[in-house]
Scaffold this motif. Structure first.
Motif, PDB file in Angstrom:
ATOM      1  N   ARG A  86       4.913   7.744  -6.955  1.00  0.00           N
ATOM      2  CA  ARG A  86       5.974   7.288  -6.070  1.00  0.00           C
ATOM      3  C   ARG A  86       6.030   8.186  -4.837  1.00  0.00           C
ATOM      4  NH1 ARG A  86       8.538   7.137 -10.254  1.00  0.00           N
ATOM      5  NH2 ARG A  86       7.927   8.944 -11.466  1.00  0.00           N
ATOM      6  N   LEU A  88       8.694   8.896  -1.054  1.00  0.00           N
ATOM      7  CA  LEU A  88       9.943   8.617  -0.367  1.00  0.00           C
ATOM      8  C   LEU A  88       9.816   9.107   1.065  1.00  0.00           C
ATOM      9  CD1 LEU A  88      12.346   7.584  -2.132  1.00  0.00           C
ATOM     10  CD2 LEU A  88      13.402   9.797  -1.717  1.00  0.00           C
ATOM     11  N   SER A 148      12.614   4.777   2.708  1.00  0.00           N
ATOM     12  CA  SER A 148      11.589   3.931   2.098  1.00  0.00           C
ATOM     13  C   SER A 148      11.156   4.521   0.770  1.00  0.00           C
ATOM     14  CB  SER A 148      10.361   3.844   3.001  1.00  0.00           C
ATOM     15  OG  SER A 148      10.313   2.613   3.641  1.00  0.00           O
ATOM     16  N   LYS A 149      11.049   3.658  -0.212  1.00  0.00           N
ATOM     17  CA  LYS A 149      10.608   4.095  -1.515  1.00  0.00           C
ATOM     18  C   LYS A 149       9.361   3.314  -1.885  1.00  0.00           C
ATOM     19  CE  LYS A 149      14.448   4.782  -3.868  1.00  0.00           C
ATOM     20  NZ  LYS A 149      15.551   4.658  -4.833  1.00  0.00           N
ATOM     21  N   LEU A 151       6.541   2.597  -4.874  1.00  0.00           N
ATOM     22  CA  LEU A 151       6.335   2.767  -6.302  1.00  0.00           C
ATOM     23  C   LEU A 151       4.995   2.134  -6.668  1.00  0.00           C
ATOM     24  CD1 LEU A 151       8.580   3.947  -8.204  1.00  0.00           C
ATOM     25  CD2 LEU A 151       8.708   1.644  -9.159  1.00  0.00           C
ATOM     26  N   SER A 168      12.849  -0.540   1.372  1.00  0.00           N
ATOM     27  CA  SER A 168      13.503   0.305   2.371  1.00  0.00           C
ATOM     28  C   SER A 168      14.984  -0.027   2.392  1.00  0.00           C
ATOM     29  CB  SER A 168      12.919   0.046   3.757  1.00  0.00           C
ATOM     30  OG  SER A 168      11.564   0.425   3.806  1.00  0.00           O
TER      31      SER A 168
END
Lengths: 191, 191
Positions: A86, A88, A148-149, A151, A168
């Motif tokens: 992940r 960020l 924003s993430k 994964l 996001s």
DNA sequence: TCAAAAATTAGCACTTGGTACTAATATCAG
DNA sequence: CTGATATTAGTACCAAGTGCTAATTTTTGA
């Protein structure tokens, strides 16, 4: 008409900030004073000489380069990352990112943040976006801080693909979401 | 033991890449040769002197600060447009648009061109990208001239949506393709 | 108004990190 | 051993300064 000492020093300061590459001689002719005056001004304002200024800029750059080589290629600041898992990032939307007409952020800036993050999260020298499906859920405006993430949701090693889900948000509200299919040259952990 | 000329020059090159701030004198003592030898080496390898190197780093930094991401409203030059029908734009890929590592253009630049064009083709004050599905078909490199074509394929007036098909090519080869669903505030022709 | 203070200009020696060039040595290979 | 290649040495010169002293000009305050 010549400037007063104060005015000149003020302008001098700004001029050097705008263009650190300017020499005393150029400044002297610009302000219609002697080179010596410029030097006295610099001393009073504690502005270093040209070479030191340039070195400063370069050194700053170099530092940033060294520790942000992967990050330099990224739009937005990556604040947390776990390779192949992940990541960020934060992107502060400014005036230059929005339509003047309505103040809404241009889509490609949000995409750029997302795409950069998708590239960064992959633990590989080379990652390319192959396919992507994206949704602009809610308008984003200047002043908004977009988080924003990314994964990693799956892989297809035989095809060298990594799948990423990206969201996001602005103040916990989703503004952008997308699925990314990325190509990588090497498998995880390989060298 | 001293290195051979070749070995020394190889190491020299790397040393300077690692730390461009090193002087000839430091290099000379590091390699146990005279300063003159170092200068000859630099000449043969066309490595500029310390100050020029530093200036280069600083200037690069300065430029990069300005152009690291598209700030302009529209990415690429629109060369032909028929509102609500089709549009065409050109985007010349430069060094600053590619990954240093492999010379391939970062996806978000291609997306930015496409997205800008999709926005432009719509005959409305305000158009926003709602949804998009995109394919990066073939890598694009510095020096490539990307031609983007946007074609309006449909509309849903009740939902204020316009659908666009977008294709980007380099020398007639498709490099990027996508479908865009755009939101508009007003219907066609309204004012 | 006039002298003292402040600001500006000038000139010189010296510094760094070089370039450009010439010339003398050292080293190695056939 | 000789000729080529590599290395070292030394000189004059450059840019863009610093540091210092001294002279000149401008401003200001009593």
């Amino acid at each position: 008409m010549k400037y007063s000492k104060k005015e000149r020093q003020k302008l001098l300061q700004q001029t050097i900030i705008d263009n650190p590459f300017v020499t005393d001689e150029q400044l002297a002719s610009q302000f219609n004073v002697s080179v010596q005056t410029i030097r006295l001004d610099r001393m009073e304002l504690s502005i270093p000489e040209l070479r030191e200024r340039i070195k400063g800029v370069a050194a700053h750059n170099f530092e940033n380069d060294v520790k942000s080589l992967p990050i330099d290629e990224v739009i937005g600041d990556i604040i947390d990352i776990e390779l192949d898992e992940r990541a960020l990032s934060i992107f502060d939307v400014k005036e230059e990112h929005v339509f003047q007409r309505n103040g809404i952020a241009r889509g490609h800036h949000l995409f750029a943040q997302a795409n950069s993050l998708a590239v960064a999260v992959i633990d590989d020298d080379l990652a390319l976006t192959v396919h992507s499906e994206i949704h602009f859920v809610k308008p984003v405006r200047a002043g908004d801080r977009v988080i924003s993430k990314a994964l990693v949701t799956g892989k297809d090693d035989s095809k060298s693909r990594t799948f990423i889900e990206l969201t996001s948000t602005v103040e916990n509200e989703v503004v952008f979401a997308g699925k990314f299919e990325m190509y990588r040259t090497k498998g995880k952990g390989e060298k």
